[in-house]
Design an enzyme around this catalytic site. Structure first.
Site, PDB file in Angstrom:
ATOM      1  CD  GLU A  68      -8.779   1.014   7.593  1.00  0.00           C
ATOM      2  OE1 GLU A  68      -8.744   0.033   8.358  1.00  0.00           O
ATOM      3  OE2 GLU A  68      -8.167   2.074   7.816  1.00  0.00           O
ATOM      4  CG  ASP A  89      -0.327  -0.513   2.487  1.00  0.00           C
ATOM      5  OD1 ASP A  89       0.913  -0.546   2.560  1.00  0.00           O
ATOM      6  OD2 ASP A  89      -1.066  -0.868   3.420  1.00  0.00           O
ATOM      7  CG  HIS A 101      -5.919  -2.143   8.581  1.00  0.00           C
ATOM      8  ND1 HIS A 101      -6.082  -0.885   9.124  1.00  0.00           N
ATOM      9  CD2 HIS A 101      -4.591  -2.389   8.678  1.00  0.00           C
ATOM     10  CE1 HIS A 101      -4.920  -0.407   9.513  1.00  0.00           C
ATOM     11  NE2 HIS A 101      -3.992  -1.297   9.266  1.00  0.00           N
ATOM     12  CG  ASP A 152      -9.078  -1.027  11.511  1.00  0.00           C
ATOM     13  OD1 ASP A 152      -8.156  -1.789  11.121  1.00  0.00           O
ATOM     14  OD2 ASP A 152      -9.416  -0.004  10.885  1.00  0.00           O
TER      15      ASP A 152
HETATM   16  C1  F6R Z   1       1.305  -1.362   6.109  1.00  0.00           C
HETATM   17  C2  F6R Z   1       0.123  -2.193   6.246  1.00  0.00           C
HETATM   18  C3  F6R Z   1      -0.728  -2.170   7.468  1.00  0.00           C
HETATM   19  C4  F6R Z   1       0.062  -2.436   8.751  1.00  0.00           C
HETATM   20  C5  F6R Z   1      -0.868  -2.320   9.959  1.00  0.00           C
HETATM   21  C6  F6R Z   1      -0.119  -2.537  11.252  1.00  0.00           C
HETATM   22  O1  F6R Z   1       1.922  -1.576   4.852  1.00  0.00           O
HETATM   23  O2  F6R Z   1      -0.165  -2.878   5.325  1.00  0.00           O
HETATM   24  O3  F6R Z   1      -1.726  -3.145   7.334  1.00  0.00           O
HETATM   25  O4  F6R Z   1       0.632  -3.710   8.696  1.00  0.00           O
HETATM   26  O5  F6R Z   1      -1.466  -1.064   9.974  1.00  0.00           O
HETATM   27  O6  F6R Z   1       0.736  -1.469  11.470  1.00  0.00           O
HETATM   28  P1  F6R Z   1       1.844  -1.544  12.600  1.00  0.00           P
HETATM   29  O7  F6R Z   1       2.783  -2.602  12.196  1.00  0.00           O
HETATM   30  O8  F6R Z   1       2.510  -0.185  12.580  1.00  0.00           O
HETATM   31  O9  F6R Z   1       1.149  -1.847  13.875  1.00  0.00           O
END
Ligand code: F6R
Length: 257
Positions: free
Chosen positions: A143, A67, A138, A136
């Protein structure tokens, strides 16, 4: 799903590094799916160590990131392209032209998303996808309520994700509201997945994703449909799993391969 619970995130990163080492040594032209955020940082440190100390070469590897924020240039310190350069790419021998991160400044986001899907197909698909999980539920930036068959597209971040990610920005107002993300369907098409989660803060969502029903309200739960997923957790992230003792027993008694 194979649930692996290890004492610390450093242990999880070591295991992830070993699995990627084996994959790249066996197939130097493999395709890796990469994630950003804090979760993969120890893994990327381990990959850099393996590159420097154990001759792990990424020179023929192709990568696709999950992403990118819409509106941030690749030189913006909070863009995911910048993150990848800083956390991994600049420290290993991967060819810049073989690394792919969606272009959040594309004139036509729809065209960018379709081209991204096509590039993944042209590369032969993703051999191994690294994932973190949002509080959440994702994966990527899919989301809650994301279609479980979605492909790469634009999404709007939830308030929870904006709050979670504000720590990387000067203020919550600076967090972009939109992103490009591979879809849940894109992730389900990968050949194998390593999902990492660390810390007590992820324990609720991990129990929902692994032991709860498959639901678009918890997009990570769609991984229950993927034939080859390893979920690699530290003890605090695993602490709310009902079947924790069983997962530990399965791992301790895994057949040697
Ligand atoms: C980032 C991504 C997100 C993160 C998720 C967890 O490329 O795909 O799904 O893996 O938001 O973020 P952290 O690791 O910062 O808790």
């Amino acid at each position: 799903m194979e649930i692996i619970i290890l004492p610390s995130k450093e242990d999880c990163a070591k295991l992830g590094g070993q699995l990627i080492f084996n994959l790249v040594k066996g197939n130097p032209e493999c395709v890796l799916g990469l994630a950003t955020g804090s979760t993969p940082v120890p893994l990327y440190e381990e990959l850099i160590r393996l590159h420097k100390e154990d001759n792990l070469s990424f020179s023929n590897v192709t990568s696709f990131n999950l992403d990118e924020y819409i509106g941030l240039s690749k030189n913006h310190p909070c863009s995911y392209r910048y993150f990848m350069q800083e956390q991994l790419f600049n420290s290993v021998d991967i060819n810049f032209n073989s690394t792919h991160v969606p272009n959040g400044l594309a004139d036509d986001i729809q065209v960018e998303c379709e081209a991204y899907e096509q590039s993944i197909l042209d590369a032969g698909g993703i051999d191994l996808q690294i994932l973190g999980i949002g509080s959440d539920g994702h994966i990527g930036f899919n989301e809650p309520c994301s279609s479980l068959s979605s492909r790469t597209r634009m999404k709007t971040l939830t308030g929870e994700t904006i709050k979670d990610n504000a720590r990387f920005f000067e203020s919550e107002n600076d967090v972009p509201r939109h992103c490009i993300t591979m879809g849940v369907g894109t992730i389900l098409d990968t050949k194998s997945v390593l999902l990492f989660a660390f810390g007590e803060g992820k324990s609720d969502v991990i129990s929902k994703a692994i032991e709860g029903p498959i639901s678009s309200m918890v997009p990570a739960s769609a991984l229950q449909l993927h034939p080859k997923v390893k979920v690699i957790l530290d003890e605090p992230a695993a602490s709310k799993l009902v079947n924790i003792d069983y997962y530990k027993e399965v791992y301790a008694n895994r057949p040697s391969s």
